[in-house]
Design an enzyme around this catalytic site. Structure first.
Site, PDB file in Angstrom:
ATOM      1  N   ARG A   1       6.347 -32.812 -10.232  1.00 15.12           N
ATOM      2  CA  ARG A   1       7.270 -32.232 -11.208  1.00 15.12           C
ATOM      3  C   ARG A   1       8.424 -31.508 -10.512  1.00 15.12           C
ATOM      4  O   ARG A   1       8.269 -31.014  -9.391  1.00 15.12           O
ATOM      5  CB  ARG A   1       6.553 -31.304 -12.183  1.00 15.12           C
TER       6      ARG A   1
ATOM      7  N   ASP B   1       7.866 -26.225 -12.508  1.00 18.19           N
ATOM      8  CA  ASP B   1       6.772 -25.802 -13.370  1.00 18.19           C
ATOM      9  C   ASP B   1       6.764 -24.276 -13.366  1.00 18.19           C
ATOM     10  O   ASP B   1       6.788 -23.670 -12.291  1.00 18.19           O
ATOM     11  CB  ASP B   1       5.474 -26.331 -12.750  1.00 18.19           C
TER      12      ASP B   1
ATOM     13  N   ARG C   1      15.822 -30.269 -15.738  1.00 21.89           N
ATOM     14  CA  ARG C   1      15.490 -31.655 -16.078  1.00 21.89           C
ATOM     15  C   ARG C   1      14.061 -31.972 -15.673  1.00 21.89           C
ATOM     16  O   ARG C   1      13.790 -32.925 -14.948  1.00 21.89           O
ATOM     17  CB  ARG C   1      16.454 -32.626 -15.380  1.00 21.89           C
TER      18      ARG C   1
ATOM     19  N   ASP D   1       4.669 -21.016 -15.019  1.00 20.54           N
ATOM     20  CA  ASP D   1       3.473 -20.631 -15.762  1.00 20.54           C
ATOM     21  C   ASP D   1       3.407 -19.120 -15.927  1.00 20.54           C
ATOM     22  O   ASP D   1       3.620 -18.385 -14.947  1.00 20.54           O
ATOM     23  CB  ASP D   1       2.205 -21.058 -15.011  1.00 20.54           C
TER      24      ASP D   1
HETATM   25  N1  ROI Z   1      -0.565 -28.245  -6.548  1.00 18.03           N
HETATM   26  C1  ROI Z   1       0.118 -27.345  -5.839  1.00 18.03           C
HETATM   27  N2  ROI Z   1      -0.159 -27.199  -4.525  1.00 18.03           N
HETATM   28  N3  ROI Z   1       1.075 -26.553  -6.385  1.00 18.03           N
HETATM   29  C2  ROI Z   1       1.391 -26.646  -7.705  1.00 18.03           C
HETATM   30  O1  ROI Z   1       2.278 -25.920  -8.189  1.00 18.03           O
HETATM   31  C3  ROI Z   1       0.687 -27.572  -8.492  1.00 18.03           C
HETATM   32  N4  ROI Z   1       0.929 -27.705  -9.819  1.00 18.03           N
HETATM   33  C4  ROI Z   1       0.237 -28.543 -10.561  1.00 18.03           C
HETATM   34  C5  ROI Z   1      -0.818 -29.447  -9.997  1.00 18.03           C
HETATM   35  C6  ROI Z   1      -0.413 -30.877 -10.242  1.00 18.03           C
HETATM   36  C7  ROI Z   1      -2.137 -29.120 -10.681  1.00 18.03           C
HETATM   37  N5  ROI Z   1      -0.993 -29.268  -8.581  1.00 18.03           N
HETATM   38  C8  ROI Z   1      -0.298 -28.376  -7.861  1.00 18.03           C
HETATM   39  O2  ROI Z   1       0.469 -28.583 -11.860  1.00 18.03           O
END
Ligand code: ROI
Length: 165
Positions: free
Chosen positions: A100, A103, A90, A105
Site C-alpha cells: 500500500r 496506511d 492515492r 491507523d
Molecule cells: N508489515 C509491515 N512491516 N508494516 C506495515 O505497516 C504493514 N501493514 C500491513 C501489513 C500488510 C499487515 N503488513 C505490514 O497492513
C-alpha cells in the site's frame, strides 16, 4: 452572542506505514499532513523504521513510524480525516495484507476503548506487531497495553524493525 464550543484535547497515537511509491517520502509527508489536520497537531513523532512485511512476503519492505497527535476531533472524525489523507496519497490496496502507498491507523485514543463497526481502539493487532511497538516505544516508553509494558510485548516478537539511516 455565540460561543466557541469547548472541546477537550485528546492524545491519539497514529501508526503510519508505506511500501509503495517512495515509502520514506510517503511517511514523511504524511507526518506533516497529520500536523495540518483540523483541530490537531503532532506533539511527537518517531524516527522512520524499515520493517519486513508482516503477511505475504512477496512485497517490498515497509517504512513505518508512529506519531502522537493532540486533537480535539472525536475518534470517528479523526478516522474520517485519516481516510481522506490516505486517499490524497492515492492509496492503493491491491489485496488483503498486500502492498500500500499509505496506511494510517488509530492505535490508541487517550485510554478510551472504541468499539465501532468502523473503528476499534486499541488497534486489535498492535501488541503483536513490532513495526508498531518499536516506534511507539520510542515516543511513549512508559505506555502499557493490557497492563503489560510495551517493552515486554516487544520482547515476545522476533520481527526485525530497524531505524532508517
Ligand atoms: N508489515 C509491515 N512491516 N508494516 C506495515 O505497516 C504493514 N501493514 C500491513 C501489513 C500488510 C499487515 N503488513 C505490514 O497492513
Amino acid at each position: 452572542m455565540s460561543r466557541t464550543p469547548f472541546r477537550q484535547t485528546s492524545l491519539a497515537y497514529i501508526g503510519l506505514g508505506s511500501n509503495l511509491e517512495q515509502p520514506r517520502q510517503q511517511v514523511a509527508s504524511a507526518l506533516d499532513e497529520l500536523d495540518a489536520l483540523p483541530l490537531s497537531r503532532v506533539s511527537s513523532a518517531s524516527r522512520l523504521y524499515s520493517s519486513r512485511p508482516v503477511g505475504p512476503q512477496d512485497q517490498p519492505d515497509f517504512v513505518n513510524a508512529v506519531a502522537a497527535l493532540e486533537t480535539q476531533l472525536s475518534p470517528l472524525a479523526l478516522l474520517d480525516q485519516l481516510q481522506a489523507l490516505e486517499q490524497r496519497h492515492r492509496r492503493r490496496r491491491e489485496r488483503h495484507w498486500g502492498p500500500r502507498t499509505l496506511d494510517l491507523d488509530v492505535l490508541l485514543f487517550n485510554t478510551t476503548p472504541v468499539d465501532h463497526p468502523r473503528l476499534q481502539v486499541p488497534h486489535p493487532y498492535m501488541h503483536e506487531r513490532a513495526f508498531v511497538l518499536r516506534p511507539l516505544l520510542e515516543i511513549a516508553p512508559h505506555l502499557s497495553l493490557q497492563g503489560l509494558p510495551l517493552e515486554q510485548w516487544l520482547a515476545k516478537l522476533s520481527d526485525k524493525v530497524a531505524p532508517l539511516a
